[in-house]
Write a protein that holds these residues in place. Sequence first.
Motif, PDB file in Angstrom:
ATOM      1  N   SER A 297      43.250  63.645  54.162  1.00  0.00           N
ATOM      2  CA  SER A 297      43.698  64.262  55.408  1.00  0.00           C
ATOM      3  C   SER A 297      43.483  63.302  56.575  1.00  0.00           C
ATOM      4  O   SER A 297      42.775  62.305  56.449  1.00  0.00           O
ATOM      5  N   GLN A 298      44.091  63.610  57.703  1.00  0.00           N
ATOM      6  CA  GLN A 298      43.945  62.752  58.869  1.00  0.00           C
ATOM      7  C   GLN A 298      42.488  62.643  59.288  1.00  0.00           C
ATOM      8  O   GLN A 298      42.020  61.573  59.695  1.00  0.00           O
ATOM      9  N   ALA A 299      41.759  63.733  59.154  1.00  0.00           N
ATOM     10  CA  ALA A 299      40.339  63.703  59.517  1.00  0.00           C
ATOM     11  C   ALA A 299      39.573  62.748  58.603  1.00  0.00           C
ATOM     12  O   ALA A 299      38.709  61.990  59.069  1.00  0.00           O
ATOM     13  N   ALA A 300      39.898  62.756  57.309  1.00  0.00           N
ATOM     14  CA  ALA A 300      39.224  61.861  56.359  1.00  0.00           C
ATOM     15  C   ALA A 300      39.591  60.405  56.638  1.00  0.00           C
ATOM     16  O   ALA A 300      38.733  59.518  56.572  1.00  0.00           O
ATOM     17  N   VAL A 301      40.862  60.184  56.956  1.00  0.00           N
ATOM     18  CA  VAL A 301      41.309  58.816  57.269  1.00  0.00           C
ATOM     19  C   VAL A 301      40.632  58.310  58.535  1.00  0.00           C
ATOM     20  O   VAL A 301      40.168  57.162  58.590  1.00  0.00           O
ATOM     21  N   ASP A 302      40.552  59.153  59.540  1.00  0.00           N
ATOM     22  CA  ASP A 302      39.915  58.760  60.802  1.00  0.00           C
ATOM     23  C   ASP A 302      38.439  58.422  60.582  1.00  0.00           C
ATOM     24  O   ASP A 302      37.917  57.455  61.159  1.00  0.00           O
ATOM     25  N   ALA A 303      37.759  59.231  59.763  1.00  0.00           N
ATOM     26  CA  ALA A 303      36.343  58.969  59.490  1.00  0.00           C
ATOM     27  C   ALA A 303      36.178  57.652  58.741  1.00  0.00           C
ATOM     28  O   ALA A 303      35.280  56.855  59.050  1.00  0.00           O
ATOM     29  N   TYR A 304      37.035  57.411  57.786  1.00  0.00           N
ATOM     30  CA  TYR A 304      36.986  56.161  57.015  1.00  0.00           C
ATOM     31  C   TYR A 304      37.226  54.965  57.926  1.00  0.00           C
ATOM     32  O   TYR A 304      36.489  53.961  57.865  1.00  0.00           O
ATOM     33  N   LEU A 305      38.235  55.054  58.773  1.00  0.00           N
ATOM     34  CA  LEU A 305      38.545  53.957  59.678  1.00  0.00           C
ATOM     35  C   LEU A 305      37.402  53.717  60.655  1.00  0.00           C
ATOM     36  O   LEU A 305      37.041  52.569  60.946  1.00  0.00           O
TER      37      LEU A 305
ATOM     38  N   PHE B  87      50.888  50.867  59.577  1.00  0.00           N
ATOM     39  CA  PHE B  87      49.447  50.640  59.543  1.00  0.00           C
ATOM     40  C   PHE B  87      48.710  51.884  59.070  1.00  0.00           C
ATOM     41  O   PHE B  87      47.767  51.805  58.281  1.00  0.00           O
ATOM     42  N   GLU B  88      49.157  53.040  59.553  1.00  0.00           N
ATOM     43  CA  GLU B  88      48.471  54.286  59.207  1.00  0.00           C
ATOM     44  C   GLU B  88      48.534  54.546  57.694  1.00  0.00           C
ATOM     45  O   GLU B  88      47.577  55.027  57.099  1.00  0.00           O
ATOM     46  N   ARG B  89      49.664  54.212  57.091  1.00  0.00           N
ATOM     47  CA  ARG B  89      49.778  54.404  55.645  1.00  0.00           C
ATOM     48  C   ARG B  89      48.860  53.430  54.909  1.00  0.00           C
ATOM     49  O   ARG B  89      48.232  53.786  53.904  1.00  0.00           O
ATOM     50  N   TYR B  90      48.807  52.213  55.410  1.00  0.00           N
ATOM     51  CA  TYR B  90      47.956  51.195  54.791  1.00  0.00           C
ATOM     52  C   TYR B  90      46.502  51.655  54.757  1.00  0.00           C
ATOM     53  O   TYR B  90      45.806  51.526  53.741  1.00  0.00           O
ATOM     54  N   ILE B  91      46.029  52.199  55.876  1.00  0.00           N
ATOM     55  CA  ILE B  91      44.641  52.664  55.947  1.00  0.00           C
ATOM     56  C   ILE B  91      44.432  53.856  55.022  1.00  0.00           C
ATOM     57  O   ILE B  91      43.403  53.960  54.336  1.00  0.00           O
ATOM     58  N   LYS B  92      45.400  54.743  54.954  1.00  0.00           N
ATOM     59  CA  LYS B  92      45.295  55.894  54.054  1.00  0.00           C
ATOM     60  C   LYS B  92      45.204  55.438  52.607  1.00  0.00           C
ATOM     61  O   LYS B  92      44.402  55.957  51.824  1.00  0.00           O
TER      62      LYS B  92
END
Length: 388
Positions: free
Chosen positions: A327-335, A363-368
């Motif tokens: 989820s976006q929240a998980a991606v944001d925490a990881y980043l 970029f957002e997909r790459y981080i995900k």
Amino acid sequence: MRKISGAAVTIAAVCSLSAMCLVGCSMSDFTEKFVGVDGPVVQADSETEDTAVADADLPEYVTGQAVQIEEYDPLEYVTLGEYKGIEVDCRPTDEEIQSEVDTLLDSNPKQIKTGTAEKGMRVNIDYSGKHNGKKFDGGTAEGVSITLGESGMIDGFDDGIIGMKVGEKKDVELTFPEEYPNDPDLAGEKTVFTMKLNYIEEDAELTDEFVKDNTEYDTVAAYKDSIKKELTDAKKATVNAEALNKALGNATVKSVPETLLLAEKEMTRTQMESQLAQYGMKLDDMLAQSGQTMEQYEENLLNQAKSMAESELILEAIGKTENVDTSQAAVDAYLGEMLQSNNTTLDQVKESYKNVYGDAMPFERYIKESLLYTKVSEIVGNAAKILE
């Protein structure tokens, strides 16, 4: 439909899907890990040729824009094989243990303090060179071990030592080669080297006494046990990557969404050509040096992109099966964790990403996908059967 080869999946498992490389890898690291060779040319894997996709099948790419990757269900493209309970052998081989032993022996030879230097002997020397009475850069060293007749020094250097007795010191007049690119100022010039023969070296033997003198252990057995433990621990540290690589290799990919393939290809193109720029090369120069045509280069890019896309699909299929939170929240925490641990900013990472990979892959997909790689590798690694 085809099974992924180990050569193909290693790429994704090492660097491409790890955003950490944007803040921690050098450009040479990118090349070695991303393409698996020492240079920017990617040769097609023979196992992929039967399913190669032609460029004509891909949508047209608009330079400078992100590819709009279609929505898809990875499980419709991938048939997963075994990815839990994979055996990872962390037991060191006899050859690996012996290699460590040999390194210790080579680093601590017997020091023979008497005798005369002969051709073929390994000796330890000090030397100091002077040109017109002044020392020059690179002309002085102490405690250097060389094999007489095989040192690679300028002509006459080894001959000057042959015949010397241990402890002897003498001056030897030498002339540098007429062509000496290391220091053109010395080319063809006469110099004087002051040499001292410290001792003659002979191969050491692995005994309890040697071990006690050169390690923190008292016996050969204890020393070898320590090597086994260190090698085992080192292998266990890579269990996640090893298990995931096998899991990827156990899967079968039916096909690849065209827009995903296009994004991977253009991302790979930018990465390759940004590396060339780091070497001060242009694409035409690389093609000329490698003997490739532009058509072959494009085919290489496509095959590389296909391997990357297939690996990505398999990761996504495992992630969906295991309900990995992307989820976006998980991606944001990881980043956020990535930025903090590397003491950098989001703008810096985005700039690095664009410079290396361009605009085709958002970029957002790459981080995900990087988050997904991290989580899936943990799942597969934690479920692995470790042999130790």
